[in-house]
Design a protein around this motif. Sequence first.
Motif, PDB file in Angstrom:
ATOM      1  N   PRO A  82      -4.859  24.577  17.941  1.00 32.75           N
ATOM      2  CA  PRO A  82      -5.767  24.195  16.864  1.00 32.75           C
ATOM      3  C   PRO A  82      -5.084  23.553  15.669  1.00 32.75           C
ATOM      4  CG  PRO A  82      -5.429  26.567  16.862  1.00 32.75           C
ATOM      5  CD  PRO A  82      -4.770  26.041  18.102  1.00 32.75           C
ATOM      6  N   GLY A  83      -3.795  23.877  15.432  1.00 34.19           N
ATOM      7  CA  GLY A  83      -3.109  23.322  14.274  1.00 34.19           C
ATOM      8  C   GLY A  83      -1.668  23.786  14.227  1.00 34.19           C
ATOM      9  N   HIS A  84      -0.928  23.272  13.231  1.00 27.42           N
ATOM     10  CA  HIS A  84       0.506  23.548  13.192  1.00 27.42           C
ATOM     11  C   HIS A  84       0.863  24.904  12.586  1.00 27.42           C
ATOM     12  CE1 HIS A  84       0.303  22.588   8.961  1.00 27.42           C
ATOM     13  NE2 HIS A  84       0.044  21.311   9.155  1.00 27.42           N
ATOM     14  N   ALA A  85       0.009  25.484  11.769  1.00 30.95           N
ATOM     15  CA  ALA A  85       0.193  26.834  11.206  1.00 30.95           C
ATOM     16  C   ALA A  85       1.404  26.957  10.294  1.00 30.95           C
ATOM     17  CB  ALA A  85       0.281  27.876  12.333  1.00 30.95           C
ATOM     18  N   ILE A  86       1.816  25.861   9.645  1.00 26.60           N
ATOM     19  CA  ILE A  86       2.911  25.954   8.680  1.00 26.60           C
ATOM     20  C   ILE A  86       2.530  26.944   7.582  1.00 26.60           C
ATOM     21  CG2 ILE A  86       4.225  24.706   6.910  1.00 26.60           C
ATOM     22  CD1 ILE A  86       3.965  22.205   8.571  1.00 26.60           C
ATOM     23  N   GLY A  87       3.459  27.815   7.264  1.00 25.64           N
ATOM     24  CA  GLY A  87       3.208  28.795   6.213  1.00 25.64           C
ATOM     25  C   GLY A  87       2.680  30.118   6.713  1.00 25.64           C
ATOM     26  N   ARG A 109       0.861  -1.175   0.000  1.00 23.61           N
ATOM     27  CA  ARG A 109       0.000   0.000   0.000  1.00 23.61           C
ATOM     28  C   ARG A 109       0.903   1.232   0.000  1.00 23.61           C
ATOM     29  NH1 ARG A 109      -5.138   0.177   3.907  1.00 23.61           N
ATOM     30  NH2 ARG A 109      -5.583  -1.608   2.543  1.00 23.61           N
ATOM     31  N   MET A 110       0.852   2.012  -1.054  1.00 25.27           N
ATOM     32  CA  MET A 110       1.758   3.138  -1.248  1.00 25.27           C
ATOM     33  C   MET A 110       1.204   4.410  -0.626  1.00 25.27           C
ATOM     34  SD  MET A 110       4.714   3.479  -2.760  1.00 25.27           S
ATOM     35  CE  MET A 110       5.559   4.877  -2.014  1.00 25.27           C
ATOM     36  N   ARG A 111       2.096   5.172   0.021  1.00 22.47           N
ATOM     37  CA  ARG A 111       1.679   6.453   0.589  1.00 22.47           C
ATOM     38  C   ARG A 111       2.744   7.509   0.277  1.00 22.47           C
ATOM     39  NH1 ARG A 111      -0.919   6.092   6.348  1.00 22.47           N
ATOM     40  NH2 ARG A 111       1.153   6.677   6.984  1.00 22.47           N
ATOM     41  N   PHE A 112       2.285   8.635  -0.239  1.00 21.34           N
ATOM     42  CA  PHE A 112       3.171   9.751  -0.529  1.00 21.34           C
ATOM     43  C   PHE A 112       2.910  10.847   0.503  1.00 21.34           C
ATOM     44  CE2 PHE A 112       2.577   7.579  -4.589  1.00 21.34           C
ATOM     45  CZ  PHE A 112       3.904   7.402  -4.975  1.00 21.34           C
ATOM     46  N   ILE A 113       3.987  11.375   1.056  1.00 21.15           N
ATOM     47  CA  ILE A 113       3.888  12.323   2.165  1.00 21.15           C
ATOM     48  C   ILE A 113       4.564  13.637   1.781  1.00 21.15           C
ATOM     49  CG2 ILE A 113       4.403  12.718   4.605  1.00 21.15           C
ATOM     50  CD1 ILE A 113       4.704   9.645   4.883  1.00 21.15           C
ATOM     51  N   GLU A 114       3.858  14.735   1.920  1.00 22.10           N
ATOM     52  CA  GLU A 114       4.485  16.028   1.686  1.00 22.10           C
ATOM     53  C   GLU A 114       5.606  16.249   2.697  1.00 22.10           C
ATOM     54  OE1 GLU A 114       0.791  18.647  -0.212  1.00 22.10           O
ATOM     55  OE2 GLU A 114       1.331  18.905   1.902  1.00 22.10           O
ATOM     56  N   VAL A 173       0.994  19.711   4.706  1.00 22.20           N
ATOM     57  CA  VAL A 173       1.254  21.140   4.547  1.00 22.20           C
ATOM     58  C   VAL A 173       0.148  21.833   3.772  1.00 22.20           C
ATOM     59  CG1 VAL A 173       2.877  22.847   3.641  1.00 22.20           C
ATOM     60  CG2 VAL A 173       3.741  20.741   4.695  1.00 22.20           C
ATOM     61  N   THR A 174      -0.219  21.297   2.609  1.00 22.83           N
ATOM     62  CA  THR A 174      -1.173  22.008   1.746  1.00 22.83           C
ATOM     63  C   THR A 174      -2.630  21.745   2.102  1.00 22.83           C
ATOM     64  OG1 THR A 174      -1.164  20.235   0.084  1.00 22.83           O
ATOM     65  CG2 THR A 174       0.470  22.005  -0.169  1.00 22.83           C
ATOM     66  N   ARG A 175      -2.918  20.594   2.698  1.00 22.37           N
ATOM     67  CA  ARG A 175      -4.291  20.298   3.126  1.00 22.37           C
ATOM     68  C   ARG A 175      -4.244  19.711   4.536  1.00 22.37           C
ATOM     69  NH1 ARG A 175      -5.074  18.487  -2.423  1.00 22.37           N
ATOM     70  NH2 ARG A 175      -5.109  16.270  -1.916  1.00 22.37           N
ATOM     71  N   PRO A 176      -3.847  20.507   5.523  1.00 24.79           N
ATOM     72  CA  PRO A 176      -3.664  19.983   6.878  1.00 24.79           C
ATOM     73  C   PRO A 176      -4.953  19.403   7.446  1.00 24.79           C
ATOM     74  CG  PRO A 176      -3.635  22.381   6.881  1.00 24.79           C
ATOM     75  CD  PRO A 176      -3.598  21.954   5.452  1.00 24.79           C
ATOM     76  N   PHE A 177      -4.783  18.362   8.233  1.00 25.80           N
ATOM     77  CA  PHE A 177      -5.922  17.641   8.810  1.00 25.80           C
ATOM     78  C   PHE A 177      -5.947  17.801  10.326  1.00 25.80           C
ATOM     79  CE2 PHE A 177      -2.356  15.190   7.257  1.00 25.80           C
ATOM     80  CZ  PHE A 177      -1.794  14.691   8.430  1.00 25.80           C
ATOM     81  N   CYS A 178      -5.435  18.930  10.794  1.00 22.30           N
ATOM     82  CA  CYS A 178      -5.326  19.160  12.232  1.00 22.30           C
ATOM     83  C   CYS A 178      -6.679  19.101  12.937  1.00 22.30           C
ATOM     84  CB  CYS A 178      -4.676  20.521  12.492  1.00 22.30           C
ATOM     85  SG  CYS A 178      -3.027  20.702  11.775  1.00 22.30           S
ATOM     86  N   GLY A 179      -7.741  19.511  12.241  1.00 20.38           N
ATOM     87  CA  GLY A 179      -9.058  19.532  12.861  1.00 20.38           C
ATOM     88  C   GLY A 179      -9.563  18.174  13.285  1.00 20.38           C
ATOM     89  N   GLY A 180      -8.996  17.099  12.689  1.00 18.82           N
ATOM     90  CA  GLY A 180      -9.406  15.751  13.063  1.00 18.82           C
ATOM     91  C   GLY A 180      -8.296  14.962  13.735  1.00 18.82           C
ATOM     92  N   CYS A 181      -7.238  15.649  14.159  1.00 21.49           N
ATOM     93  CA  CYS A 181      -6.080  14.947  14.729  1.00 21.49           C
ATOM     94  C   CYS A 181      -6.458  14.196  16.006  1.00 21.49           C
ATOM     95  CB  CYS A 181      -4.957  15.935  15.020  1.00 21.49           C
ATOM     96  SG  CYS A 181      -3.469  15.152  15.680  1.00 21.49           S
ATOM     97  N   ASP A 182      -6.053  12.926  16.068  1.00 21.45           N
ATOM     98  CA  ASP A 182      -6.393  12.099  17.231  1.00 21.45           C
ATOM     99  C   ASP A 182      -5.147  11.480  17.861  1.00 21.45           C
ATOM    100  OD1 ASP A 182      -5.670  10.261  15.305  1.00 21.45           O
ATOM    101  OD2 ASP A 182      -7.395   8.937  15.627  1.00 21.45           O
ATOM    102  N   ARG A 183      -3.960  12.091  17.653  1.00 21.88           N
ATOM    103  CA  ARG A 183      -2.746  11.447  18.122  1.00 21.88           C
ATOM    104  C   ARG A 183      -1.909  12.318  19.043  1.00 21.88           C
ATOM    105  NH1 ARG A 183      -1.276  10.869  12.135  1.00 21.88           N
ATOM    106  NH2 ARG A 183      -3.346  10.078  12.529  1.00 21.88           N
TER     107      ARG A 183
END
Length: 331
Positions: free
Chosen positions: A310-315, A188-193, A253-263
Motif C-alpha cells: 500500500p505504501g512505503h511506510a517511512i517513519g 520549471r522548478m521542483r523541490f523534493i524532500e 515523506v511528509t505527504r506521501p502519494f502512494c495511494g495514487g502511485c502509477d509507476r
Amino acid sequence: MNTAPRPLVDRFGRVHTDLRVSLTDRCNLRCTYCMPAEGLDWLPRAEVLDDDEVVRLVRIAVHRLGVRSVRLTGGEPLLRRGLPGLVGRLAELGVELSLTTNGIGLARTAVQLREAGLGRVNVSLDTLRADRFAALTRRDRIGDVFAGLAAAKAAGLDPVKVNAVPVRGVNEDEIAELASFAVEHGYRMRFIESMPLDAQGSWDRAAMVTADEVLARLGERFDLVPVGRSGNAPAEEWRIAGTDTVIGVIASVTRPFCGGCDRVRLTADGQLRNCLFATEESDLRALLRGGADDARIEAAWRASVAGKGPGHAIGSADFVRPERPMSAIGG
C-alpha cells in the motif's frame, strides 16, 4: 486488428502507466547525500541490459501492459553509450519519453536527443553557487550544468524541469534563489524532500527540509497560486503570480502519494521493482536471457505489480530501507 492492452493493476486498484528505466548505475558526480567519495562498486557490464533487451522490455510494457510514459534514469543516463540511438528506438514505440540527468554532458547531446525523439528532461541542481556545488557533488562542474540546461531549453526539450533536494544546514537558504533562477530562464522548478536512499545509510529525517518549510520560504518572496496535482504526478504545484513559472513540491515523506502511485521501475540490470522502496525484485533479465517469450515476461510483470504494497511506510516501525541506493535503483 490491434486491441488495447489489459491495464497493469495492483491489488489496490492502482493502474500503472509510468515506467522508470535505469540505463546505468554509474555516475560522474559523487553527491554527498547519494554516495561516498570513492563511488560504489558498479555493475559489471555483462549484467547491464543491452539496447535490444531494454527495447524489448519497454515494448512489452507499452504494447501488452498499457504503459504510456517512460523516464530514462540512472545513475547518470548520459553516460550510456549510443544513447541517442536507443532513444530513437524507444520513441518509435509511441511512448512519451523523458530523461532525468545531472546535466553534465547535456550541452553536447541535447539536440541529438531531441531529434531522436526525447520529449523533455529533468535536471538535478541543488545549488546555484559554484563553491557549494563543488562541495556537494565533489566535482567542479556547475558550469556544465548551466550550459546543459540552456542547451535543453534551446533544443525544445520543454518543459525543462530543475530538481533540487533541500537539506538543512546545506542549501535550504537557496530555495527562493532557485525559484528566481527558474523564473529568469523559463524552467520549471521542483523541490523534493530527501529520502532514505543514500548508499551510506546516513539519512537523517531531522535534516530533511519539509514541503511546508519549502512553501513557507517561497511565500516570503513570491505570491503562490495553487495549481494542484496533475493526475497521478508526484508533485503538488503552485504558480508564481505574475509569471508562467510553476513550482512543484514532491513531499514523498511528509505527504506521501502512494495511494495514487502509477509507476514501476526497471533497474539497469533488469530487475523489476514495483515500488521505489521495494525490498524484493523480479528478475526480468533472467527471463530474457533464458529464452522466455513475451507472454511469460508479461505474466511475471503482472505478478510483481499485483504484489505491490500500500505504501512505503517511512517513519513507521515497519519501514525497511531497500538494500539498493537510489543510484542503483534509478530515479
